[in-house]
Motif scaffolding. Sequence first.
Motif, PDB file in Angstrom:
ATOM      1  N   VAL A   1       0.036   0.969   1.313  1.00 27.65           N
ATOM      2  CA  VAL A   1       0.014  -0.294   2.053  1.00 27.65           C
ATOM      3  C   VAL A   1      -0.957  -0.278   3.237  1.00 27.65           C
ATOM      4  O   VAL A   1      -1.750  -1.232   3.402  1.00 27.65           O
ATOM      5  CB  VAL A   1       1.439  -0.684   2.510  1.00 27.65           C
ATOM      6  CG1 VAL A   1       1.393  -1.759   3.597  1.00 27.65           C
ATOM      7  CG2 VAL A   1       2.253  -1.179   1.320  1.00 27.65           C
ATOM      8  N   PRO A   2      -0.959   0.744   4.121  1.00 26.84           N
ATOM      9  CA  PRO A   2      -1.935   0.713   5.228  1.00 26.84           C
ATOM     10  C   PRO A   2      -3.373   0.643   4.744  1.00 26.84           C
ATOM     11  O   PRO A   2      -4.200  -0.056   5.346  1.00 26.84           O
ATOM     12  CB  PRO A   2      -1.653   2.033   5.967  1.00 26.84           C
ATOM     13  CG  PRO A   2      -0.241   2.350   5.655  1.00 26.84           C
ATOM     14  CD  PRO A   2      -0.051   1.904   4.237  1.00 26.84           C
TER      15      PRO A   2
ATOM     16  N   ILE B   1      -4.031  -2.915   3.556  1.00 30.23           N
ATOM     17  CA  ILE B   1      -4.204  -3.811   4.701  1.00 30.23           C
ATOM     18  C   ILE B   1      -5.589  -3.610   5.318  1.00 30.23           C
ATOM     19  O   ILE B   1      -6.294  -4.579   5.647  1.00 30.23           O
ATOM     20  CB  ILE B   1      -3.100  -3.561   5.746  1.00 30.23           C
ATOM     21  CG1 ILE B   1      -1.735  -3.978   5.183  1.00 30.23           C
ATOM     22  CG2 ILE B   1      -3.399  -4.311   7.042  1.00 30.23           C
ATOM     23  CD1 ILE B   1      -0.570  -3.648   6.092  1.00 30.23           C
TER      24      ILE B   1
ATOM     25  N   ALA C   1      -8.517  -6.420   5.499  1.00 29.87           N
ATOM     26  CA  ALA C   1      -9.112  -6.793   6.779  1.00 29.87           C
ATOM     27  C   ALA C   1     -10.610  -6.506   6.790  1.00 29.87           C
ATOM     28  O   ALA C   1     -11.410  -7.286   7.323  1.00 29.87           O
ATOM     29  CB  ALA C   1      -8.417  -6.034   7.911  1.00 29.87           C
TER      30      ALA C   1
END
Length: 222
Positions: A165-166, A169, A173
């Motif tokens: 997930v990080p 993300i 971004a």
Amino acid sequence: MLTVGLLVTIAGLAAVDSLNPATIAGVTLILLAPIRRPGTTAGAYVAGAYTVVLAVGAGLYAGSGALGGVVESGAAWIRRIALLLAAVILLVSAFKRLRPRIRAAVRLPPWFGPWTAAPLGVVATGADLPNAFPYLIAIERLNAAEVPVGSGIAVLAVYALVYCVPCLILLGAGLLWRDRITARLQRVYDRLGGERAQPRSLPVAAALALLASTVAAVAFVI
């Protein structure tokens, strides 16, 4: 069997494990590199990381379930070996802090691209899995709860997704606001993968050595 408490515990372990410097630095470096299709390349890298996390976990869990009583204490031994390996790594890090050194920067090889990003994601993340204590603990918890192999692997598949997930993300971004966050990405890379001078530090060396001995002691008492 699966319970809400067990799922919450595993979700927490996955969240902690997701803060993996090797995988995050890899995605950051790809987004900063002057290459074609950085989004596709970074996505392939994350896919490689997901694949190796799921494959290793599924192999460990399915193997322990298939062998049954023969490896009744297998999870404990896996955890013990991982802790001893961590103690060795910490001790080596302690010795390194006894003298000043320059940490080499992580750089992309010239042949890097979408087709090679996935294998590199497998290698980079796989090399760091021996230090993934939350993952080993999650597998041990599933084993102790006698969760069926199919359900256990399904849980590990979600674990692997949370692990990424990080990076996902960061990838999103980077693609949406690449020009705006380039400076921030550069700071992330400088911290996690850039060349960096590490001065001699006796307090840090002593703390790492103490932590290494503590981890080794825990390995022998579990």
